[in-house]
Write an enzyme that holds these catalytic residues in place. Structure first.
Site, PDB file in Angstrom:
ATOM      1  N   ASP A 204       0.125  -3.596  -6.524  1.00  9.78           N
ATOM      2  CA  ASP A 204      -0.427  -3.914  -5.206  1.00  9.78           C
ATOM      3  C   ASP A 204      -0.655  -5.401  -5.015  1.00  9.78           C
ATOM      4  O   ASP A 204      -0.683  -5.894  -3.885  1.00  9.78           O
ATOM      5  CB  ASP A 204      -1.754  -3.176  -5.001  1.00  9.78           C
ATOM      6  CG  ASP A 204      -1.542  -1.689  -4.943  1.00  9.78           C
ATOM      7  OD1 ASP A 204      -0.582  -1.276  -4.298  1.00  9.78           O
ATOM      8  OD2 ASP A 204      -2.323  -0.957  -5.554  1.00  9.78           O
TER       9      ASP A 204
ATOM     10  N   HIS B  29      -5.506  -1.139 -14.077  1.00  6.60           N
ATOM     11  CA  HIS B  29      -4.807   0.113 -13.826  1.00  6.60           C
ATOM     12  C   HIS B  29      -5.283   1.150 -14.821  1.00  6.60           C
ATOM     13  O   HIS B  29      -5.542   0.815 -15.975  1.00  6.60           O
ATOM     14  CB  HIS B  29      -3.281  -0.077 -13.966  1.00  6.60           C
ATOM     15  CG  HIS B  29      -2.514   1.012 -13.299  1.00  6.60           C
ATOM     16  ND1 HIS B  29      -2.269   2.209 -13.917  1.00  6.60           N
ATOM     17  CD2 HIS B  29      -1.980   1.096 -12.060  1.00  6.60           C
ATOM     18  CE1 HIS B  29      -1.602   2.984 -13.088  1.00  6.60           C
ATOM     19  NE2 HIS B  29      -1.413   2.336 -11.945  1.00  6.60           N
TER      20      HIS B  29
END
Ligand code: ACO
Length: 430
Positions: free
Chosen positions: A364, A307
């Site tokens: 996700d 991320h």
């Protein structure tokens, strides 16, 4: 005394004001940099650039903190609902009962699409990507003015536009799925709450109403709530960039849907499942996949890992990991892909390549697993993300619209192309 940072370039010097956020974040205000020094900043991907000040969402990527309007995501996940969080993000405070009831009523009233939308759906091939349909349809909503819209005050117009987007995006999503399956559209049921109504429009059959279990409704509510905003990410920045030209809210959100589509952003939840399926079907072991990701074979990355902001853990992933364990247990789901996911997770968390680069499972990774377990088809995953993110986009669009300092987004560049040279007629070219 106001703090400044001194920048010296050749014989010129400038004191840049230091701006401090409410959580102690520091930024240099470079508003006078170019006029004072002739320099601009160069920051591809904007990793060091604050494009705005914002009161909506706070993230501390090192500590794994995410708060909407100051409220920790963990508390909202435990006590709130997606619809309440939508109000919180857009209007800046938790709604009182009357405000929440009013908003719910607006969502119910705005759930249906104009019948002419049927023709728009028919214009798409049955296997058209649902994100393309969603973006186009969200833009199209603005082409159908509400009855009496011209008499609405600006505040009334905004709240109706917001309710319309949040409600209709769910109907469009469900209709696009029904069309892809060759099934008749199911109209929204005004008696059902937001998430249950979506599942009804997705999965009911004529004369056979789908009744989602409370576990499934709760899991989906949680996924939507956790995706509702994430400050200045790719799609939120898109909303602000498009909105900065004074484009309407539907056009701005349609552009955000396009930005979300890509596999490095919202498309990652689909990519995770596709990756797990490819590993499972192709007989590739989790260890092979880890090796390929480390070597970057054919640009391969472990989807659902890493991320830009979270460098220790993604708090949303932590909540969803627990939810995934719970809902899969409740539903009695046995899924070989889940075993692959667990192996990948365990191996990556111990592998120096991932540890050194601070690559952890992101939201996700787990949202895809839950959505699969509750029967959402893989090609709808990113659409679900878009439904969840709609309140955040609306809040970002509103904050920018109401900011007197807001200007049209217009970055600069450092040109590295050819210097001036002359046009050569075609028969004299090599
Ligand atoms: N698998 C393998 N290696 C990776 C991964 C990954 N998933 N992510 C990053 N790396 C490596 C890069 O190759 C790079 O290595 P290097 O330093 O040896 O060159 C290093 O880690 C840093 O990577 P960057 O691409 O610079 O990180 P950035 O912050 O730009 O990208 C991103 C973040 C896009 C999320 C990236 O980690 C990625 O592509 N992840 C997979 C896609 C994904 O899951 N996206 C969802 C993001 S969350 C969301 O949108 C809700």
């Amino acid at each position: 005394m106001a703090r400044t940072a001194k920048l010296t370039f050749e014989d010129r010097s400038i004191d840049l004001p230091v701006v401090e956020g409410t959580e102690g974040e520091l930024g240099l205000d470079i508003g006078k940099l170019r006029s004072s020094t002739g320099l601009i900043t160069l920051d591809p991907g904007y990793g060091n650039t604050g494009s705005c000040t914002s009161e909506i969402t706070f993230i501390d990527g090192e500590k794994g903190i995410l708060r909407y309007r100051g409220i920790p995501i963990e508390q909202l996940a435990k006590h709130s609902t997606f619809v309440e969080v939508a109000w919180l993000l857009i209007f800046g405070k938790l709604p009182n009962r009357a405000e929440l009831d009013d908003f719910r009523e607006r969502l119910v009233r705005n759930a249906s699409l104009h019948e002419a939308f049927k023709h728009h759906f028919e214009g798409f091939l049955v296997d058209a990507p649902p994100m393309a349909i969603l973006s186009a349809m969200v833009n199209t909503i603005a082409c159908f003015p509400r009855h009496g819209e011209q008499d609405e005050s600006p505040e009334e117009r905004f709240i109706e536009d917001a309710a319309q987007l949040i409600s209709k995006v769910r109907t469009i999503a469900a209709h696009s799925y029904r069309r892809s399956m060759g099934l008749p559209f199911i109209y929204p049921d005004p008696k059902l709450p937001y998430v249950a109504n979506f599942l009804h429009m997705m999965f009911s059959m004529p004369y056979d109403t789908h009744h989602a279990s409370p576990e499934v409704v709760d899991a989906l509510n949680l996924i939507l709530l956790l995706h509702a905003d994430h400050e200045q990410n790719c799609s939120a920045s898109t909303v602000r960039t498009v909105g900065s030209s004074l484009a309407n809210i539907n056009a701005s959100c349609a552009a955000a849907i396009a930005a979300l589509w890509g596999p490095l952003h919202g498309g990652a939840n689909m990519a995770v499942l596709e990756m797990l399926e490819a590993i499972h079907k192709g007989g590739v072991s989790a260890a092979d996949a880890i090796k390929m990701a480390k070597e970057g074979t054919d640009g391969f990355r472990l989807m659902g890992f890493g991320h830009r902001v979270y460098k220790n853990f993604d708090p949303r992933a932590r909540i969803l990991k627990a939810a995934a364990d719970k809902v899969l247990g409740q539903l009695g789901v046995k899924d070989p892909l889940l075993d692959v996911a667990r192996q990948l997770e365990e191996m990556a968390l111990e592998d120096p390549y991932f540890v050194e680069r601070k690559l952890y499972p992101n939201v996700d990774f787990y949202s895809g697993i839950i959505m699969r377990a509750i029967g959402i088809p893989t090609n709808m995953f990113t659409v679900l993300f878009a439904i969840g993110r709609m309140p955040g986009w609306i809040a970002q669009w509103k904050e920018q619209r109401d900011d007197p300092k807001s200007r049209i987004a217009r970055p600069r560049q450092i040109y590295i192309g050819a210097n001036e040279n002359d046009y050569v007629p075609i028969d004299q070219r090599p």
